[in-house]
Design an enzyme around this catalytic site. Structure first.
Site, PDB file in Angstrom:
ATOM      1  CB  CYS A 102      -1.031  -0.036   1.118  1.00 65.74           C
ATOM      2  SG  CYS A 102      -2.371   1.159   0.829  1.00 65.74           S
ATOM      3  CG  HIS A 130      -4.560  -3.106   2.793  1.00 65.74           C
ATOM      4  ND1 HIS A 130      -3.400  -2.836   3.482  1.00 65.74           N
ATOM      5  CD2 HIS A 130      -4.978  -1.935   2.282  1.00 65.74           C
ATOM      6  CE1 HIS A 130      -3.137  -1.545   3.406  1.00 65.74           C
ATOM      7  NE2 HIS A 130      -4.080  -0.978   2.675  1.00 65.74           N
ATOM      8  CE  LYS A 153     -10.257   3.831   3.159  1.00 64.15           C
ATOM      9  NZ  LYS A 153     -10.382   3.828   4.624  1.00 64.15           N
ATOM     10  CD  GLU A 171      -1.870  -5.747   4.681  1.00 66.56           C
ATOM     11  OE1 GLU A 171      -1.985  -4.550   5.013  1.00 66.56           O
ATOM     12  OE2 GLU A 171      -1.971  -6.129   3.500  1.00 66.56           O
TER      13      GLU A 171
END
Length: 162
Positions: free
Chosen positions: A9, A100, A30, A102
């Site tokens: 990111c 993301h 976003k 993760e």
């Protein structure tokens, strides 16, 4: 020396700028939620994943895609159908991950609550996670729909750095 590098990111954005001078730009809103991915170029890190694999995205900025495409050393390996970057690879073992993968199953709930709290509870101008809750209207029952993608990607990463 060929040192494995995995940037995620904001780290990926900073690394693309540092190594290649590629800039980022703010997005009008976003990108926040779970999105299907298109595999645009094969990569060992995508082994076992198919076009349509799910990955979480949460960011307010995007890299300049045309600059990445002009840089011969870089390959755009995966992106959302709307063109938001997911995975870019560079020479050696340079990996720029913009999703993301993760994130655990509660990450979007926590991120949304953190942003809501920072705005004093005013949810009028805050992005709500897309395709994350089983009940979108009530924003309840988070779903960990990217777990398989997460497991494949990080298993592949560990195999490439052995």
């Amino acid at each position: 020396k060929n040192i494995p590098q995995l940037y995620v990111c904001w780290g990926a954005m900073a690394a693309l700028y540092y190594f290649y001078g590629i800039g980022k730009h703010p997005m009008p809103e976003k990108i926040f939620g779970i999105y299907p991915q298109e595999i645009l170029a094969p990569a060992p890190l995508l082994s076992g994943l198919i076009t349509g694999f799910l990955a979480p995205h949460a960011r307010y900025a995007e890299m300049n895609r045309s600059e990445i495409e002009q840089e011969k050393a870089l390959t755009i390996n995966a992106a959302t159908p709307d063109g938001y970057l997911t995975l870019v690879t560079g020479p050696g073992q340079q990996v720029f991950l913009f999703s993301h993968l993760e994130y655990g199953p509660q990450a979007f709930s926590k991120e949304y609550q953190r942003e809501l709290s920072a705005r004093g509870g005013d949810d009028r101008k805050i992005a709500k996670p897309q395709r994350y809750f089983a009940d979108e209207a009530a924003m309840s029952l988070p779903q960990f729909t990217w777990e398989s993608s997460q497991q494949h990607f990080f298993k592949n990463w560990l195999q490439t750095i052995k």
